[in-house]
Scaffold this motif. Structure first.
Motif, PDB file in Angstrom:
ATOM      1  N   VAL A   1       0.862  -1.240  -0.041  1.00  0.00           N
ATOM      2  CA  VAL A   1       0.006  -0.025   0.165  1.00  0.00           C
ATOM      3  C   VAL A   1       0.964   1.240   0.121  1.00  0.00           C
ATOM      4  N   GLN A   2       2.018   1.274   0.986  1.00  0.00           N
ATOM      5  CA  GLN A   2       2.719   2.416   0.956  1.00  0.00           C
ATOM      6  C   GLN A   2       3.543   2.465  -0.420  1.00  0.00           C
TER       7      GLN A   2
ATOM      8  N   LEU B   1      -3.251   3.140   6.899  1.00  0.00           N
ATOM      9  CA  LEU B   1      -2.799   3.893   6.014  1.00  0.00           C
ATOM     10  C   LEU B   1      -3.909   4.719   5.213  1.00  0.00           C
ATOM     11  N   ALA B   2      -4.902   4.366   5.162  1.00  0.00           N
ATOM     12  CA  ALA B   2      -6.005   4.982   4.717  1.00  0.00           C
ATOM     13  C   ALA B   2      -6.244   6.485   5.420  1.00  0.00           C
TER      14      ALA B   2
ATOM     15  N   PRO C   1      -5.889   0.991   2.083  1.00  0.00           N
ATOM     16  CA  PRO C   1      -5.625  -0.382   2.422  1.00  0.00           C
ATOM     17  C   PRO C   1      -6.748  -1.388   2.284  1.00  0.00           C
TER      18      PRO C   1
ATOM     19  N   GLU D   1      10.107   1.401   2.603  1.00  0.00           N
ATOM     20  CA  GLU D   1       8.700   1.228   3.287  1.00  0.00           C
ATOM     21  C   GLU D   1       8.887  -0.093   4.298  1.00  0.00           C
TER      22      GLU D   1
ATOM     23  N   VAL E   1      -4.304   6.576  -1.196  1.00  0.00           N
ATOM     24  CA  VAL E   1      -4.593   4.966  -1.380  1.00  0.00           C
ATOM     25  C   VAL E   1      -5.133   4.597  -0.111  1.00  0.00           C
TER      26      VAL E   1
ATOM     27  N   THR F   1       2.551   1.487  -3.389  1.00  0.00           N
ATOM     28  CA  THR F   1       1.722   2.094  -4.384  1.00  0.00           C
ATOM     29  C   THR F   1       1.622   3.603  -4.190  1.00  0.00           C
ATOM     30  N   GLY F   2       1.295   4.109  -2.891  1.00  0.00           N
ATOM     31  CA  GLY F   2       1.210   5.336  -2.657  1.00  0.00           C
ATOM     32  C   GLY F   2       2.050   6.450  -2.994  1.00  0.00           C
TER      33      GLY F   2
ATOM     34  N   GLY G   1      -1.098   6.967   3.157  1.00  0.00           N
ATOM     35  CA  GLY G   1      -0.499   5.952   2.558  1.00  0.00           C
ATOM     36  C   GLY G   1       0.954   5.915   3.158  1.00  0.00           C
TER      37      GLY G   1
ATOM     38  N   CYS H   1       3.094   4.969   6.764  1.00  0.00           N
ATOM     39  CA  CYS H   1       2.674   4.104   7.847  1.00  0.00           C
ATOM     40  C   CYS H   1       3.382   4.500   9.220  1.00  0.00           C
TER      41      CYS H   1
END
Ligand code: SF4
Ligand code: SF4
Lengths: 293, 237
Positions: free
Chosen positions: B97-98, B138-139, B110, B128, B108, B100-101, B143, B145
């Motif tokens: 997720v990170q 992360l939402a 999760p 990450e 982004v 991609t963010g 994105g 942590c």
């Protein structure tokens, strides 16, 4: 109702002080000197909790001794050293010893202090600690279990750094802390009245009392140290230069003068002062005299 | 294997509150092995969201979302659909997720909670980190942590130790909360900070026995675990 709460609710200009417990069990300096110089001039006295992550006598014990003497302590609790069971237990323990005012802090990281190899806890942080205080005040612990005897007179407080960059983040967190139950704020040290004013212009809309943090600058060296190492604190040159130029004997006088000027400027902007004298407690009465406080 | 479990449906809807649509990016690595991702989950999600008033603009399955370069190179083919999307729902562990963010300029979200990255098998070649907190934040945090980028793993915002964007613990280390602040400001989502639940649930970090047993690659399951079992059963018979 605690004297601190009463003073704040009555809208009085409220002054608090601060002492740091010693490392070891000799209380002479802390109680007979630091406390005795300021006790008649402040409404309440903060007692730090393993300040700067350096191990000392617990804040709770010193607060209890102050309460025994009829003084009004503010128990500082950090989240670095205990989890939510330990902290909630201490809060209830403090209450039965007569302690009502509690200042919630996250706490410096362990690596800053004298036990850098210890385990950081941070099960809670300043915000969730306020949540815990509010919950206990309302008769339940963080697990939702009912309390037998409710510490309803707890007054939760918190800190904010007016000189921090980004200050927007401070204001957001201040709002979150108020929602979590903070009823008063003491600020990190600040030396620029303009910065404080612009902070208060934004913070006063929350309508929660703010006590402006005063750390007495003892020398140009101390000012430089603070500028380099204390986040969110900026001592301006207009304070450093006169201290540098003053002779060693004149320095306390000069320093008190400078602090008094600052206090006079910020007094109309806030609801009180939080004075951290850091060893210069003996000059606090003089400082307040000059300010007519 | 990085163990992750699907977030409950209500939580997904809550996190995506305010977004009309989303693009789904799914990892073809660990989540496939622990039944929390892969095309099967993408199909489920693509069916679920329209039933709940949200459009899915498209999807892509990428092997190893933890490899940012790979993610970037694959997302290029979906730019048109991404441009139409308000958020990216990422079906992977927290690292994916990170990663991609960092490759997209929209929020982004999760789809999973990551429980453990022990016995890691993905590539994880970059900065990450995921500590398997079990409650992926992360939402809320753009994105980035909060558990691994903040030295105190704070979830309620920056502490007083931040200095010039650096952490009080190390002069060179970026303050994770400053990064989160900057990112949220950039995407206009600073209000997210007020939505984070105040308390962490540390039980969620625990990997239950059930999760431990479903955390093998599908292939391993068949070839190494199931195959010998079958043959020994046969021998017994
Ligand atoms: S918040 Fe961080 S530690 Fe928790 S699951 Fe997400 S990426 Fe992992
Ligand atoms: S300075 Fe930033 S990263 Fe470091 S502990 Fe504080 S909030 Fe976390």
């Amino acid at each position: 109702m605690s004297r601190l709460q009463e003073s704040l609710e009555q809208g009085k200009f409220t002054i608090t002080g601060e002492v740091g417990p010693p490392k070891g069990v000799d209380l002479h300096h802390c109680m007979d000197e630091e406390v005795s110089y300021i006790k008649d001039r402040v409404v309440a006295i903060n007692v730090t909790d393993n300040q700067s992550s350096v191990m000392r006598i617990s804040s709770l014990s010193i607060c209890a001794l102050l309460a025994q003497q009829g003084l009004e302590p503010i128990l500082q609790i950090t989240c670095r050293d205990r989890n939510r069971l330990g902290i909630q237990g201490d809060i209830l323990g403090a209450y039965v010893l007569g302690i009502r005012n509690i200042l919630a802090l996250t706490g410096d990281h362990n690596t800053a202090g004298d036990h850098p190899d210890s385990k950081p806890v941070y099960d809670l942080d300043s915000v969730s600690l306020l949540t815990a205080l509010t919950s206990l005040k309302n008769g339940k612990d963080l697990a939702g279990e009912e309390l037998n005897g409710i510490p309803e007179d707890i007054i939760p407080g918190a800190i904010v750094t007016p000189g921090a960059d980004p200050v927007e983040m401070q204001l957001i967190k201040m709002e979150i802390k108020i929602e979590a139950g903070a009823r008063f704020f003491q600020t990190q040290a600040i030396y620029d009245p303009k910065v404080f004013e612009s902070f208060m212009n934004k913070a006063s809309r929350y309508k929660v009392p703010v006590l402006c943090g005063i750390v007495i600058i003892k020398s140009a060296g101390m000012a430089k140290y603070m500028n380099n190492f204390v986040p969110g604190v900026q001592v301006p040159d207009t304070m450093i230069t006169p201290l540098k130029e003053a002779s060693k004997e004149d320095r306390p006088k000069k320093s008190i003068e400078l602090m008094a000027e600052f206090i006079k400027e910020v007094k109309p902007m806030c609801q009180g002062l939080h004075i951290m004298a850091m060893g210069w407690e003996r000059y606090v009465p003089e400082l307040l005299d000059i300010c007519d406080l | 294997m990085v163990v992750s479990v699907p977030k409950p449906a209500e939580e997904l809807l809550e996190m995506l509150d305010g977004y009309k649509n989303m693009f789904i990016v799914a990892c073809g690595g660990c989540p496939v092995g622990c039944d929390s991702g892969g095309m099967k989950r993408v199909d489920e999600l693509t069916e679920f969201f329209p039933q709940n008033g949200k459009e899915v603009t498209g999807n892509v399955l990428i092997d190893f979302l933890c490899n940012k370069a790979l993610v970037g190179s694959k997302l290029i083919y979906h730019l048109k659909k991404l441009k139409k999307s308000q958020a990216v729902l990422v079906v992977s562990c927290g690292i994916g997720v990170q990663a991609t963010g960092k490759m997209v300029d929209i929020p982004v979200v999760p789809a999973n909670d990551t429980l453990s990255s022990q016995g890691m098998q993905g590539l994880w070649p970059s900065s990450e980190r995921c500590a398997g907190c079990g409650t992926c934040y992360l939402a809320f945090t753009g994105g980035i942590c909060p558990i691994t980028s903040c030295s105190k793993s704070l979830i309620n915002g920056m502490c007083g130790g931040q200095h010039d964007g650096k952490c009080e613990v190390e002069t060179e280390r970026d303050c994770g909360w400053n990064l989160i602040y900057l990112r949220l400001k950039e995407v206009g989502k600073l209000d997210n900070l007020k939505k984070i639940p105040h308390l962490r649930d540390f039980r969620k970090m625990d990997v239950s026995d059930k999760e431990r047993h479903t955390t093998r690659w599908a292939l391993e399951k068949e070839v190494i675990y199931e195959a010998p079992k079958q043959s020994s059963e046969k021998e017994e018979a």
